[in-house]
Design a protein around this motif. Structure first.
Motif, PDB file in Angstrom:
ATOM      1  N   PRO A  38       0.921  -1.339   0.009  1.00 28.91           N
ATOM      2  CA  PRO A  38       0.230   0.104   0.100  1.00 28.91           C
ATOM      3  C   PRO A  38       0.756   1.403   0.289  1.00 28.91           C
ATOM      4  O   PRO A  38       0.611   2.004  -0.862  1.00 28.91           O
ATOM      5  N   ASN A  39       1.930   1.408   0.683  1.00 27.97           N
ATOM      6  CA  ASN A  39       2.686   2.565   0.875  1.00 27.97           C
ATOM      7  C   ASN A  39       4.119   2.255   1.535  1.00 27.97           C
ATOM      8  O   ASN A  39       4.403   1.263   1.780  1.00 27.97           O
ATOM      9  N   LYS A  40       4.977   3.170   1.334  1.00 33.39           N
ATOM     10  CA  LYS A  40       6.289   2.950   1.441  1.00 33.39           C
ATOM     11  C   LYS A  40       6.644   2.668   2.966  1.00 33.39           C
ATOM     12  O   LYS A  40       7.492   2.015   3.300  1.00 33.39           O
ATOM     13  N   LYS A  41       5.855   3.262   3.771  1.00 39.23           N
ATOM     14  CA  LYS A  41       5.966   2.911   5.379  1.00 39.23           C
ATOM     15  C   LYS A  41       5.641   1.689   5.558  1.00 39.23           C
ATOM     16  O   LYS A  41       6.489   1.078   6.244  1.00 39.23           O
ATOM     17  N   GLU A  42       4.710   1.013   5.139  1.00 40.24           N
ATOM     18  CA  GLU A  42       4.530  -0.362   5.344  1.00 40.24           C
ATOM     19  C   GLU A  42       5.806  -1.403   4.701  1.00 40.24           C
ATOM     20  O   GLU A  42       5.927  -2.207   5.184  1.00 40.24           O
ATOM     21  N   LEU A  43       6.210  -1.016   3.235  1.00 38.23           N
ATOM     22  CA  LEU A  43       7.236  -1.478   2.740  1.00 38.23           C
ATOM     23  C   LEU A  43       8.389  -1.590   3.769  1.00 38.23           C
ATOM     24  O   LEU A  43       9.209  -2.537   3.635  1.00 38.23           O
ATOM     25  N   ILE A  44       8.794  -0.536   4.284  1.00 37.82           N
ATOM     26  CA  ILE A  44       9.938  -0.202   5.232  1.00 37.82           C
ATOM     27  C   ILE A  44       9.751  -1.288   6.414  1.00 37.82           C
ATOM     28  O   ILE A  44      10.621  -2.070   6.733  1.00 37.82           O
ATOM     29  N   GLY A  45       8.479  -1.416   6.762  1.00 32.18           N
ATOM     30  CA  GLY A  45       8.373  -2.279   7.774  1.00 32.18           C
ATOM     31  C   GLY A  45       8.630  -3.528   7.486  1.00 32.18           C
ATOM     32  O   GLY A  45       8.899  -4.475   8.535  1.00 32.18           O
ATOM     33  N   ILE A  46       8.213  -4.005   6.190  1.00 27.43           N
ATOM     34  CA  ILE A  46       8.260  -5.521   6.107  1.00 27.43           C
ATOM     35  C   ILE A  46       9.759  -5.829   5.534  1.00 27.43           C
ATOM     36  O   ILE A  46      10.369  -6.811   5.974  1.00 27.43           O
ATOM     37  N   ILE A  47      10.545  -4.696   5.127  1.00 27.77           N
ATOM     38  CA  ILE A  47      11.846  -4.994   5.008  1.00 27.77           C
ATOM     39  C   ILE A  47      12.564  -5.222   6.283  1.00 27.77           C
ATOM     40  O   ILE A  47      13.549  -6.007   6.364  1.00 27.77           O
ATOM     41  N   GLU A  48      12.322  -4.293   7.399  1.00 20.45           N
ATOM     42  CA  GLU A  48      12.883  -4.541   8.617  1.00 20.45           C
ATOM     43  C   GLU A  48      12.633  -5.735   9.271  1.00 20.45           C
ATOM     44  O   GLU A  48      13.431  -6.603   9.877  1.00 20.45           O
ATOM     45  N   LYS A  49      11.300  -6.376   8.887  1.00 20.88           N
ATOM     46  CA  LYS A  49      11.055  -7.608   9.687  1.00 20.88           C
ATOM     47  C   LYS A  49      11.412  -8.858   8.822  1.00 20.88           C
ATOM     48  O   LYS A  49      11.772  -9.790   9.272  1.00 20.88           O
ATOM     49  N   PHE A  50      11.319  -8.575   7.324  1.00 25.21           N
ATOM     50  CA  PHE A  50      11.688  -9.880   6.372  1.00 25.21           C
ATOM     51  C   PHE A  50      12.704  -9.521   5.495  1.00 25.21           C
ATOM     52  O   PHE A  50      12.379  -9.565   4.208  1.00 25.21           O
ATOM     53  N   PRO A  51      13.897  -9.026   5.923  1.00 24.33           N
ATOM     54  CA  PRO A  51      14.899  -8.500   4.918  1.00 24.33           C
ATOM     55  C   PRO A  51      15.372  -9.448   3.984  1.00 24.33           C
ATOM     56  O   PRO A  51      15.609  -9.193   2.781  1.00 24.33           O
ATOM     57  N   ALA A  52      15.372 -10.770   4.217  1.00 24.88           N
ATOM     58  CA  ALA A  52      16.012 -11.745   3.222  1.00 24.88           C
ATOM     59  C   ALA A  52      14.931 -11.879   2.267  1.00 24.88           C
ATOM     60  O   ALA A  52      15.117 -12.302   0.991  1.00 24.88           O
ATOM     61  N   SER A  53      13.605 -11.582   2.435  1.00 23.61           N
ATOM     62  CA  SER A  53      12.498 -11.534   1.401  1.00 23.61           C
ATOM     63  C   SER A  53      12.684 -10.510   0.387  1.00 23.61           C
ATOM     64  O   SER A  53      12.510 -10.575  -0.700  1.00 23.61           O
ATOM     65  N   PHE A  54      13.201  -9.449   0.633  1.00 23.43           N
ATOM     66  CA  PHE A  54      13.319  -8.107  -0.050  1.00 23.43           C
ATOM     67  C   PHE A  54      14.684  -8.320  -0.823  1.00 23.43           C
ATOM     68  O   PHE A  54      14.727  -8.055  -2.157  1.00 23.43           O
ATOM     69  N   PHE A  55      15.630  -8.415  -0.388  1.00 22.82           N
ATOM     70  CA  PHE A  55      16.855  -8.572  -0.988  1.00 22.82           C
ATOM     71  C   PHE A  55      17.305  -9.868  -1.397  1.00 22.82           C
ATOM     72  O   PHE A  55      18.121 -10.660  -0.929  1.00 22.82           O
ATOM     73  N   THR A  56      16.701 -10.241  -2.364  1.00 22.49           N
ATOM     74  CA  THR A  56      16.923 -11.476  -3.574  1.00 22.49           C
ATOM     75  C   THR A  56      17.621 -11.280  -4.599  1.00 22.49           C
ATOM     76  O   THR A  56      17.715 -10.054  -4.999  1.00 22.49           O
ATOM     77  N   SER A  57      17.952 -12.299  -4.924  1.00 21.16           N
ATOM     78  CA  SER A  57      19.079 -12.117  -6.456  1.00 21.16           C
ATOM     79  C   SER A  57      18.041 -11.729  -7.315  1.00 21.16           C
ATOM     80  O   SER A  57      16.996 -12.045  -7.713  1.00 21.16           O
ATOM     81  N   ALA A  58      19.038 -11.131  -8.396  1.00 23.03           N
ATOM     82  CA  ALA A  58      18.199 -10.318  -9.509  1.00 23.03           C
ATOM     83  C   ALA A  58      17.610 -11.633 -10.551  1.00 23.03           C
ATOM     84  O   ALA A  58      16.533 -11.375 -11.278  1.00 23.03           O
ATOM     85  N   SER A  59      18.045 -12.593 -10.384  1.00 20.61           N
ATOM     86  CA  SER A  59      17.776 -13.775 -11.013  1.00 20.61           C
ATOM     87  C   SER A  59      16.464 -14.318 -10.855  1.00 20.61           C
ATOM     88  O   SER A  59      15.803 -15.143 -11.778  1.00 20.61           O
ATOM     89  N   HIS A  60      15.926 -13.857  -9.843  1.00 20.04           N
ATOM     90  CA  HIS A  60      14.366 -14.234  -9.155  1.00 20.04           C
ATOM     91  C   HIS A  60      13.426 -13.208  -9.626  1.00 20.04           C
ATOM     92  O   HIS A  60      12.284 -13.490  -9.522  1.00 20.04           O
ATOM     93  N   HIS A  61      13.720 -12.117 -10.146  1.00 18.48           N
ATOM     94  CA  HIS A  61      12.981 -10.922 -10.354  1.00 18.48           C
ATOM     95  C   HIS A  61      11.890 -11.373 -11.482  1.00 18.48           C
ATOM     96  O   HIS A  61      10.777 -11.007 -11.146  1.00 18.48           O
ATOM     97  N   ASN A  62      12.159 -12.162 -12.478  1.00 19.13           N
ATOM     98  CA  ASN A  62      11.137 -12.445 -13.629  1.00 19.13           C
ATOM     99  C   ASN A  62      10.044 -13.508 -12.919  1.00 19.13           C
ATOM    100  O   ASN A  62       8.918 -13.135 -12.853  1.00 19.13           O
TER     101      ASN A  62
END
Length: 300
Positions: A38-62
């Motif tokens: 929904p918004n950047k604030k919630e996204l920041i909260g998700i990244i803080e809680k699940f950093p491994a889910s956000f920082f994934t390899s570029a090979s997975h983007h597709n």
């Protein structure tokens, strides 16, 4: 993105591999997540809680992009899709066809068991929200487990009830282990097959516990003076560990409640549920029947 210094520090402490991702990868990843978050604030909260889910390899983007498009095509709530991406990132990193197989199996099972097509989206959203990892399980395991339960006499409506109550965990079961659990439970409670099905419908988690755990819990309850008939009336008490049961029995006994002669419903539920029931019981015990200072009502 508006993250504070402490948030950035927490992310790097929990997932130091984040520093290896280049800015172009992060820009692409942010665009993917913003499409469902929904918004950047919630996204920041998700990244803080699940950093491994956000920082994934570029090979997975597709794969991520294709899976997002697929779940959006199912008209799933964006928050559900975000939760799936955060808590079960493996399901978004793999080819979309693998998720389609599992979702198709779940939807087909729901309809074959009598579920209404009108409610299927809500049912699927709830199941995926409660157990995101169901996508990573075997579709064949789901079919085999439902077939086993059907052979044990459960009707289609009852199977739909179990599938919903077990929140997709039915995919983690196995016919052999369920068979052992049901046989042991029936022997312990000396009940018929029909009675056993009624007990399972009250407490679907009974299918999930292996025999050695049930043995410990039955022995703990019986050792505390609880009767088999009480367990049959309130089988959900088997969801509690022996330690929790003993602790709650002691607290209740301190206020004069003897669970051996009363209902076991007061033992049930989460810690919050029990504290509420315990609080009501304590008030009944401690509150005087009448206020001796208050004047009595009189009538002319």
């Amino acid at each position: 993105m508006g993250a504070s210094g402490p948030v950035i520090a927490n992310v790097l402490v929990d997932h130091p591999e984040a520093v290896l991702c280049n800015p172009e990868e992060m820009t692409a990843q942010r665009e993917l997540w913003v499409s469902v978050c929904p918004n950047k604030k919630e996204l920041i909260g998700i990244i803080e809680k699940f950093p491994a889910s956000f920082f994934t390899s570029a090979s997975h983007h597709n794969n991520q992009r294709n899976n997002i498009a697929y779940f959006q095509s199912l008209n799933l709530n964006k928050r559900i899709i975000t939760k799936l991406m955060a808590s079960a990132p493996q399901s978004f990193s793999r080819p979309v066809e693998q998720n389609q197989v599992m979702v198709d199996t779940l939807q087909r099972s729901y309809l074959e068991l009598g579920g209404e097509k009108l409610n299927m989206k809500i049912w699927l959203q709830k199941l995926l929200s409660q157990n995101p990892f169901v996508l990573l399980k075997s579709a064949e395991a789901l079919r085999q487990n439902l077939l086993f339960l059907r052979d044990r006499g459960f009707t289609t409506a009852e199977l739909l009830h179990l599938l919903s109550k077990l929140r997709g965990f039915v995919t983690e079961l196995h016919p052999d282990s369920m068979n052992q659990t049901l046989q042991y439970s029936q022997e312990m409670m000396a009940c018929s097959g029909d009675e056993l099905r009624e007990i399972v419908l009250k407490c679907p988690a009974l299918l999930y516990y292996p025999k050695h755990i049930l043995t410990e819990r039955f022995e703990g309850l019986l050792g505390a003076g609880i009767s088999v008939s009480q367990i049959i009336d309130t089988p959900t008490v088997l969801e509690l560990t022996t330690q929790i049961v003993n602790y709650r029995l002691q607290k209740l006994a301190a206020h004069g409640y003897d669970a051996r002669t009363g209902s076991l419903d007061v033992l049930n539920g989460t810690k919050k549920d029990f504290e509420q029931s315990y609080g009501k019981l304590r008030l009944r015990v401690e509150r005087p029947l009448f206020n001796p200072v208050a004047p009595l009502k009189t009538y002319d």
